[in-house]
Design a protein around this motif. Structure first.
Motif, mmCIF file in Angstrom:
data_model
loop_
_atom_site.group_PDB
_atom_site.id
_atom_site.type_symbol
_atom_site.label_atom_id
_atom_site.label_comp_id
_atom_site.label_asym_id
_atom_site.label_seq_id
_atom_site.Cartn_x
_atom_site.Cartn_y
_atom_site.Cartn_z
ATOM 1 N N ASN A 275 39.013 19.524 44.445
ATOM 2 C CA ASN A 275 37.745 19.095 43.855
ATOM 3 C C ASN A 275 37.954 18.448 42.484
ATOM 4 O OD1 ASN A 275 34.797 19.104 44.179
ATOM 5 N ND2 ASN A 275 34.778 20.460 42.400
ATOM 6 N N ALA A 276 39.207 18.184 42.129
ATOM 7 C CA ALA A 276 39.522 17.640 40.806
ATOM 8 C C ALA A 276 39.878 16.160 40.921
ATOM 9 C CB ALA A 276 40.679 18.421 40.180
ATOM 10 N N GLU A 277 40.191 15.550 39.788
ATOM 11 C CA GLU A 277 40.608 14.155 39.784
ATOM 12 C C GLU A 277 41.611 13.922 38.664
ATOM 13 O OE1 GLU A 277 37.610 11.455 37.273
ATOM 14 O OE2 GLU A 277 36.629 12.410 38.980
ATOM 15 N N LYS B 157 36.624 20.186 38.095
ATOM 16 C CA LYS B 157 35.159 20.180 38.088
ATOM 17 C C LYS B 157 34.648 21.583 38.408
ATOM 18 C CE LYS B 157 35.530 15.720 37.656
ATOM 19 N NZ LYS B 157 34.915 14.751 38.551
ATOM 20 N N HIS C 142 29.758 18.162 43.737
ATOM 21 C CA HIS C 142 28.841 17.103 44.150
ATOM 22 C C HIS C 142 29.419 16.517 45.438
ATOM 23 C CE1 HIS C 142 26.870 17.771 40.489
ATOM 24 N NE2 HIS C 142 27.342 16.779 39.758
ATOM 25 N N THR D 122 32.439 14.598 43.917
ATOM 26 C CA THR D 122 33.732 15.232 43.648
ATOM 27 C C THR D 122 34.543 15.460 44.928
ATOM 28 O OG1 THR D 122 32.767 17.461 43.774
ATOM 29 C CG2 THR D 122 32.785 16.385 41.614
ATOM 30 N N GLN E 260 38.169 10.609 43.706
ATOM 31 C CA GLN E 260 38.244 11.926 44.328
ATOM 32 C C GLN E 260 39.644 12.172 44.883
ATOM 33 O OE1 GLN E 260 35.037 12.288 47.195
ATOM 34 N NE2 GLN E 260 33.597 11.279 45.807
#
Length: 501
Positions: A349-351, A360, A364, A416, A438
């Motif tokens: 769920n991160a970037e 995050k 979303h 996300t 994403q």
């Protein structure tokens, strides 16, 4: 007192937009919150309302120009009373040769919103011809750009005196499309309506934009098509029917090839149809390739037994519909299962932002949806705090808005994680491509009954293949496999979702 009209916030990671259409011209009186112009960014149109009541002074950013966030668009004189319209320095000199005698009242029709970093568009269809009387805000033509077809309304009532960009031509962001001569006040629109309907075969209705575009592609005019829509409105199906009869001769001559390709026999070439790629398709191609070039995309697979989810859905679907007013589908189960897995494997769920990893603490969820215009990904925000009913309502509402082309820019930004359901088209297995920035996307597929070995016996079960594509720069194989296993466990025993196991 002068008030500045500036570019509003465009959304996460969006730094510029293109001025699509000005609905007012210098000297026009405007009310507070009245729409002044439209900007186009990545996928949608952004409306810019007037910050105060007064008179529009100078337009600093003309139609077609690319502007950054908070850039000055125009100035506004607060208070009542209209300054002289000829004060429009941007407009008056450019319309010196219109057909109409009132040159001072001529108004330019500029290229509308094209989107972030987009510098050109293709004129798809003109709905009016030179000499037609038009009402203010009446649709003049349609442009093909990055993610959407952009409609260009008339900035004033008057006569279309000159068309500068023909159908099929490519125009730059700062280009002028046409000139409206003898521009008059908006209350003259009632007089303009009758003649304008001649472009639709004499009917006082607007044809479907998709029909107008197809007529342009097929070389048909409105009087060659019999409309079956309400009040004789021409629909896309009507154009297809007309094109199948006498019209093929109009499209038979294939234009010369623009790039080298394998030799084609003359008999085969006569049966080909050459259609220019839309801006949407060009953008999809570019962004998909950019994703492959940027991220280290890897895909891991698993399969899920849908028996328990299907049984639970069948048991409660009628009661669910009666209480919540929306059908209970599979997407809410998958969304819940992904939320459950993302909490355990937060890197999915991160970037990546430069040399930093941004984790995050919210989810979303992007839900990929196919539309007649192309693939869009509306985002359901804070889905981790939503119930099954809330998720189903959000998916239904955003899906309908996506099909109608009414999604706002904000509704397609900030995701996300994404879910893509190729199963609705019959896909049995695929490797989805990431939706940057994403780091993960889950691909759902067709539910198919297959023989499975369970407890030493072969039984028939409804099975679905799952595919998780992830950015290997941030997500290790262990994390990706763990994520997919948690999704599988939650779907095969939905009670785990209730108990957060």
């Amino acid at each position: 007192m002068s008030v500045e009209v500036r570019v509003p916030t465009l959304g996460e990671s969006v730094t510029e937009a293109t001025v699509a259409t000005w609905f007012k011209k210098p000297g026009d009186a405007v009310a507070v919150d009245e729409m002044l112009c439209e900007l186009e960014t990545d996928k949608v149109t952004v409306e810019v309302p007037s910050p105060a009541a007064g008179t529009l002074g100078e337009i600093v950013a003309a139609e077609g120009e690319t502007v950054g966030v908070d850039a000055l668009l125009a100035t506004l004189s607060e208070g009542k009373g209209a300054a002289a319209a000829p004060k429009g320095k941007d407009k008056a000199p450019a319309v010196a040769d219109p057909v109409d005698a009132n040159a001072a009242d001529a108004v330019d029709v500029m290229v509308p919103t094209l989107g972030e970093s987009v510098t050109e568009a293709t004129v798809s269809t003109w709905f009016k011809k030179v000499g037609d009387t038009v009402a203010q805000d009446e649709m003049l033509c349609e442009l093909e750009t990055d993610k959407v077809s952009v409609e260009v309304p008339s900035p004033a009532a008057g006569v279309l005196s000159e068309i500068l960009a023909a159908e099929g031509s490519t125009v730059e962001a700062s280009a002028k499309l046409a000139v409206i001569g003898g521009a008059v006040a908006a209350d003259a629109s009632s007089d303009a309506q009758a003649p304008s309907s001649q472009g639709n075969g004499g009917k006082d209705v607007s044809n479907a934009p998709s029909a107008e575009k197809l007529m342009a592609d097929k070389g048909l005019s409105a009087d060659q098509v019999q409309g079956t829509g309400r009040d004789g409105r021409i629909m896309k199906e009507d154009v297809m029917k007309a094109a199948a009869a006498p019209a093929p001769a109009a499209t038979a001559p294939a234009p010369p090839a623009q790039t080298p390709r394998a030799p084609v026999a003359a008999s085969d070439e006569a049966r080909e149809e050459r259609v220019k790629m839309t801006r949407l398709r060009q953008t999809i191609a570019r962004r998909l390739k950019d994703a492959q070039n940027t991220a280290a995309i890897l895909t891991t697979y698993n399969e899920v037994d849908m028996t328990e989810v299907m049984a639970l859905r069948n048991e409660y679907k009628d009661l669910f519909l009666k209480k919540h007013g929306v059908k209970l589908g599979f997407m809410s189960f998958f969304t819940k299962a992904c939320v459950h897995a993302l909490r355990e494997v937060p890197e999915v769920n991160a970037e990546i932002d430069g040399q930093e990893i941004v984790y995050k603490n919210f989810i979303h969820m992007g839900i990929a949806a196919g539309t007649p215009q192309g693939l869009v990904v509306p985002v359901i925000r804070d889905v981790d705090g939503m119930s099954f009913a809330d998720i189903e309502k959000a998916i239904a509402e955003k899906g309908a808005r996506a099909r109608d082309g009414k999604l706002s820019m904000a509704e397609m930004q900030g995701g996300t994680f994404t879910i893509s359901n190729g199963g609705v088209y019959g896909s049995l297995m695929s490797s989805p491509i990431l939706n940057p920035p994403q780091s993960g996307i889950l691909g759902m597929h067709k539910i198919q009954e297959r023989p499975m070995a369970i407890g030493g016996q072969v039984v028939i079960r409804p099975m679905m293949y799952l595919a998780l594509s992830y950015d290997h720069r941030i997500v290790d194989g262990k994390g990706a496999v763990t994520f997919l296993v948690r999704v599988k466990e939650a779907l095969e025993d939905p009670r785990r979702l209730l108990m957060d196991l």
